[in-house]
Design a protein around this motif. Structure first.
Motif, PDB file in Angstrom:
ATOM      1  N   LEU A 239     -25.383  33.895  11.308  1.00 18.26           N
ATOM      2  CA  LEU A 239     -26.658  34.002  12.017  1.00 18.26           C
ATOM      3  C   LEU A 239     -26.854  32.817  12.957  1.00 18.26           C
ATOM      4  O   LEU A 239     -27.352  32.976  14.076  1.00 18.26           O
ATOM      5  N   CYS A 240     -26.451  31.629  12.515  1.00 17.78           N
ATOM      6  CA  CYS A 240     -26.456  30.481  13.429  1.00 17.78           C
ATOM      7  C   CYS A 240     -25.512  30.750  14.595  1.00 17.78           C
ATOM      8  O   CYS A 240     -25.813  30.408  15.741  1.00 17.78           O
ATOM      9  N   HIS A 241     -24.377  31.353  14.294  1.00 16.18           N
ATOM     10  CA  HIS A 241     -23.405  31.662  15.353  1.00 16.18           C
ATOM     11  C   HIS A 241     -24.023  32.595  16.394  1.00 16.18           C
ATOM     12  O   HIS A 241     -23.792  32.433  17.602  1.00 16.18           O
ATOM     13  N   LEU A 242     -24.813  33.562  15.945  1.00 21.77           N
ATOM     14  CA  LEU A 242     -25.440  34.485  16.892  1.00 21.77           C
ATOM     15  C   LEU A 242     -26.361  33.744  17.849  1.00 21.77           C
ATOM     16  O   LEU A 242     -26.353  33.994  19.058  1.00 21.77           O
ATOM     17  N   ASN A 243     -27.161  32.824  17.338  1.00 20.22           N
ATOM     18  CA  ASN A 243     -28.112  32.129  18.205  1.00 20.22           C
ATOM     19  C   ASN A 243     -27.435  31.076  19.078  1.00 20.22           C
ATOM     20  O   ASN A 243     -27.846  30.851  20.215  1.00 20.22           O
ATOM     21  N   LEU A 244     -26.382  30.454  18.547  1.00 20.44           N
ATOM     22  CA  LEU A 244     -25.753  29.341  19.257  1.00 20.44           C
ATOM     23  C   LEU A 244     -24.636  29.782  20.195  1.00 20.44           C
ATOM     24  O   LEU A 244     -24.383  29.135  21.210  1.00 20.44           O
ATOM     25  N   ASP A 245     -23.969  30.874  19.849  1.00 20.70           N
ATOM     26  CA  ASP A 245     -22.880  31.382  20.697  1.00 20.70           C
ATOM     27  C   ASP A 245     -23.287  32.649  21.439  1.00 20.70           C
ATOM     28  O   ASP A 245     -23.337  32.666  22.672  1.00 20.70           O
ATOM     29  N   SER A 246     -23.607  33.703  20.712  1.00 15.97           N
ATOM     30  CA  SER A 246     -23.855  34.995  21.345  1.00 15.97           C
ATOM     31  C   SER A 246     -25.025  34.941  22.323  1.00 15.97           C
ATOM     32  O   SER A 246     -25.036  35.645  23.336  1.00 15.97           O
ATOM     33  N   ARG A 247     -26.000  34.103  22.031  1.00 17.42           N
ATOM     34  CA  ARG A 247     -27.186  34.028  22.882  1.00 17.42           C
ATOM     35  C   ARG A 247     -27.212  32.753  23.717  1.00 17.42           C
ATOM     36  O   ARG A 247     -28.237  32.431  24.342  1.00 17.42           O
ATOM     37  N   GLN A 248     -26.093  32.048  23.758  1.00 14.17           N
ATOM     38  CA  GLN A 248     -26.052  30.798  24.530  1.00 14.17           C
ATOM     39  C   GLN A 248     -26.323  31.020  26.021  1.00 14.17           C
ATOM     40  O   GLN A 248     -27.003  30.187  26.645  1.00 14.17           O
ATOM     41  N   PRO A 249     -25.854  32.120  26.636  1.00  8.51           N
ATOM     42  CA  PRO A 249     -26.224  32.338  28.040  1.00  8.51           C
ATOM     43  C   PRO A 249     -27.735  32.449  28.245  1.00  8.51           C
ATOM     44  O   PRO A 249     -28.270  31.954  29.247  1.00  8.51           O
ATOM     45  N   GLU A 250     -28.437  33.065  27.297  1.00  7.43           N
ATOM     46  CA  GLU A 250     -29.894  33.160  27.388  1.00  7.43           C
ATOM     47  C   GLU A 250     -30.537  31.804  27.118  1.00  7.43           C
ATOM     48  O   GLU A 250     -31.548  31.449  27.737  1.00  7.43           O
ATOM     49  N   VAL A 251     -29.948  31.049  26.200  1.00  7.72           N
ATOM     50  CA  VAL A 251     -30.425  29.695  25.917  1.00  7.72           C
ATOM     51  C   VAL A 251     -30.311  28.834  27.172  1.00  7.72           C
ATOM     52  O   VAL A 251     -31.217  28.060  27.506  1.00  7.72           O
ATOM     53  N   GLU A 252     -29.209  28.977  27.889  1.00  4.21           N
ATOM     54  CA  GLU A 252     -28.998  28.200  29.110  1.00  4.21           C
ATOM     55  C   GLU A 252     -30.093  28.461  30.149  1.00  4.21           C
ATOM     56  O   GLU A 252     -30.551  27.545  30.830  1.00  4.21           O
ATOM     57  N   LYS A 253     -30.527  29.716  30.241  1.00  7.67           N
ATOM     58  CA  LYS A 253     -31.587  30.053  31.200  1.00  7.67           C
ATOM     59  C   LYS A 253     -32.899  29.371  30.832  1.00  7.67           C
ATOM     60  O   LYS A 253     -33.623  28.874  31.704  1.00  7.67           O
ATOM     61  N   MET A 255     -33.169  26.620  29.052  1.00  7.38           N
ATOM     62  CA  MET A 255     -33.007  25.174  29.177  1.00  7.38           C
ATOM     63  C   MET A 255     -32.795  24.737  30.621  1.00  7.38           C
ATOM     64  O   MET A 255     -32.901  23.553  30.931  1.00  7.38           O
ATOM     65  N   GLY A 256     -32.463  25.679  31.496  1.00  4.69           N
ATOM     66  CA  GLY A 256     -32.199  25.347  32.888  1.00  4.69           C
ATOM     67  C   GLY A 256     -30.956  24.508  33.072  1.00  4.69           C
ATOM     68  O   GLY A 256     -30.889  23.662  33.976  1.00  4.69           O
ATOM     69  N   GLN A 257     -29.961  24.754  32.214  1.00  3.61           N
ATOM     70  CA  GLN A 257     -28.760  23.927  32.230  1.00  3.61           C
ATOM     71  C   GLN A 257     -27.575  24.722  31.697  1.00  3.61           C
ATOM     72  O   GLN A 257     -27.705  25.459  30.716  1.00  3.61           O
ATOM     73  N   LYS A 258     -26.421  24.579  32.333  1.00  7.51           N
ATOM     74  CA  LYS A 258     -25.199  25.149  31.806  1.00  7.51           C
ATOM     75  C   LYS A 258     -24.745  24.325  30.609  1.00  7.51           C
ATOM     76  O   LYS A 258     -24.690  23.095  30.660  1.00  7.51           O
ATOM     77  N   LEU A 259     -24.434  25.004  29.503  1.00  2.00           N
ATOM     78  CA  LEU A 259     -24.013  24.327  28.284  1.00  2.00           C
ATOM     79  C   LEU A 259     -22.525  24.552  28.021  1.00  2.00           C
ATOM     80  O   LEU A 259     -21.740  23.623  28.009  1.00  2.00           O
ATOM     81  N   GLY A 260     -22.151  25.788  27.773  1.00  2.00           N
ATOM     82  CA  GLY A 260     -20.734  26.130  27.635  1.00  2.00           C
ATOM     83  C   GLY A 260     -20.040  25.485  26.455  1.00  2.00           C
ATOM     84  O   GLY A 260     -18.845  25.156  26.532  1.00  2.00           O
ATOM     85  N   LEU A 261     -20.766  25.287  25.354  1.00  2.00           N
ATOM     86  CA  LEU A 261     -20.162  24.668  24.174  1.00  2.00           C
ATOM     87  C   LEU A 261     -19.648  25.745  23.220  1.00  2.00           C
ATOM     88  O   LEU A 261     -20.446  26.535  22.693  1.00  2.00           O
ATOM     89  N   PRO A 262     -18.342  25.819  22.961  1.00  2.00           N
ATOM     90  CA  PRO A 262     -17.820  26.817  22.025  1.00  2.00           C
ATOM     91  C   PRO A 262     -18.364  26.593  20.612  1.00  2.00           C
ATOM     92  O   PRO A 262     -18.595  25.451  20.197  1.00  2.00           O
ATOM     93  N   VAL A 263     -18.566  27.696  19.893  1.00  2.00           N
ATOM     94  CA  VAL A 263     -19.069  27.648  18.516  1.00  2.00           C
ATOM     95  C   VAL A 263     -18.081  28.401  17.640  1.00  2.00           C
ATOM     96  O   VAL A 263     -17.915  29.616  17.780  1.00  2.00           O
ATOM     97  N   LEU A 264     -17.423  27.690  16.731  1.00  2.66           N
ATOM     98  CA  LEU A 264     -16.409  28.286  15.863  1.00  2.66           C
ATOM     99  C   LEU A 264     -16.978  28.560  14.481  1.00  2.66           C
ATOM    100  O   LEU A 264     -17.843  27.823  13.992  1.00  2.66           O
ATOM    101  N   HIS A 265     -16.477  29.614  13.854  1.00  2.87           N
ATOM    102  CA  HIS A 265     -16.737  29.855  12.440  1.00  2.87           C
ATOM    103  C   HIS A 265     -15.835  28.922  11.627  1.00  2.87           C
ATOM    104  O   HIS A 265     -14.692  28.641  12.025  1.00  2.87           O
ATOM    105  N   LEU A 266     -16.310  28.485  10.482  1.00  5.70           N
ATOM    106  CA  LEU A 266     -15.539  27.582   9.621  1.00  5.70           C
ATOM    107  C   LEU A 266     -14.116  28.088   9.356  1.00  5.70           C
ATOM    108  O   LEU A 266     -13.155  27.322   9.524  1.00  5.70           O
ATOM    109  N   PRO A 267     -13.919  29.341   8.930  1.00  6.32           N
ATOM    110  CA  PRO A 267     -12.537  29.767   8.639  1.00  6.32           C
ATOM    111  C   PRO A 267     -11.634  29.787   9.866  1.00  6.32           C
ATOM    112  O   PRO A 267     -10.420  29.621   9.741  1.00  6.32           O
ATOM    113  N   GLN A 268     -12.193  29.970  11.051  1.00  3.55           N
ATOM    114  CA  GLN A 268     -11.374  29.913  12.266  1.00  3.55           C
ATOM    115  C   GLN A 268     -10.780  28.522  12.442  1.00  3.55           C
ATOM    116  O   GLN A 268      -9.595  28.364  12.740  1.00  3.55           O
TER     117      GLN A 268
END
Length: 299
Positions: A239-253, A255-268
């Motif tokens: 669920l954290c992955h969904l907000n931090l990765d899947s919705r990061q493009p919306e978060v960027e809007k 925040m008014g800033q490009k972020l582009g930080l990859p978010v990995l799952h622990l087992p990956q």
């Protein structure tokens, strides 16, 4: 190496929106020789919402999930912080009620009996994959399996609030200053990054009714990790992955800033250190490209 076997509760998100978590968990556990018996009849834990209508509903649904593991005489293993928090807290509560209010547990089991389900006994444990790696498999044994040290990769942990604060007793870690993820990073050769936000809420619970506030929360912590030099976030919670990765493009809007930080799952992350091909880990399924992480590792 330890011989470990668990009743596996994958949860809903890993079988849907974060299928790569399901995939990478299977690959990692096979590589470590950990046997998973998937609980195909298990139901959604409710992610904390069932209790808003009825605490008895949350307890009964998750008593059934735990009872499925008890039937196998195995600990219940999940790779979702939210599932760990909800099911683990129900297990704690029902074990306490067995001592202080056995009539309540009888009520729960009466409801299970009506549905033809086995009763809750309180005879097993609920354990997150992180706790299994740190406490059961052991970091020394894990280090022996590392064939590709993740040297130079700077990893910022994002624990998720349910993993740290939902249960009264947290195994293998301190809920206020946890170190288990950072210990895993060091074990696989990566460098832990300290930043404000590693133990905070990602904002996912707010996203359906206070979307901007949710995205501001996520954005603030992504910004903090980037400012400290992180190459990626690593989370044990889909669920954290969904907000931090899947919705990061919306978060960027927001925040008014490009972020582009990859978010990995622990087992990956751990599987990469075991020399497993990135193509087997679903790293191409992320919204934020993981290419920068793979390039840093010369993959």
């Amino acid at each position: 190496m330890p011989s470990l076997k668990y009743a596996y509760f994958p949860g809903c998100v890993a079988q849907g929106a974060c299928r790569e978590l399901y995939q990478s968990t299977q690959v990692l556990t096979q590589a470590l020789g950990i046997e998973l018996i998937e609980l195909k009849k298990a139901s959604c834990c409710g992610s904390g919402t069932f209790k808003e209508d009825s605490p008895l509903l949350e307890d009964t649904v998750n008593a059934r999930n735990i009872a499925l593991a008890e039937e196998l005489n195995l600990p219940l293993l999940t790779h979702c912080s939210t599932c760990q928090g909800v099911i683990g807290h129900v297990d704690e509560r029902l074990k306490e009620r067995q001592r202080t209010n056995p009539e309540y547990v009888e009520q729960v089991n009466g409801l299970l009996k009506k549905e033809g389900c086995s009763p809750y006994k309180g005879s097993t444990e609920v354990k997150h994959l992180l706790w299994a790696l740190v406490g059961d498999y052991g970091l020394d044994a894990l280090q022996q399996k590392v064939t590709r040290k993740l040297a130079g990769l700077k990893c910022a942990a994002f624990y998720g609030c349910y993993l740290l604060r939902a249960q009264d007793h947290l195994p293998y870690d301190d809920p206020f200053n946890p170190r288990s993820l950072e210990d895993v990073f060091l074990t696989v050769g990566a460098t832990p990054v300290e930043y404000v936000g590693r133990t905070r809420c990602c904002g996912w619970p707010l996203s359906s009714y206070a979307t901007e506030q949710s995205f501001k929360m996520a954005g603030k912590y992504l910004q903090a990790a980037i400012a400290e030099g992180a190459d990626c976030l690593v989370t044990p919670c889909p669920l954290c992955h969904l907000n931090l990765d899947s919705r990061q493009p919306e978060v960027e809007k927001v925040m008014g800033q490009k972020l582009g930080l990859p978010v990995l799952h622990l087992p990956q992350l751990v599987a990469l250190a075991l020399g497993i091909d990135p193509k087997q880990l679903g790293l191409d399924r992320h919204i934020v490209s993981t290419r920068s992480v793979l390039e840093k590792l010369d993959l």
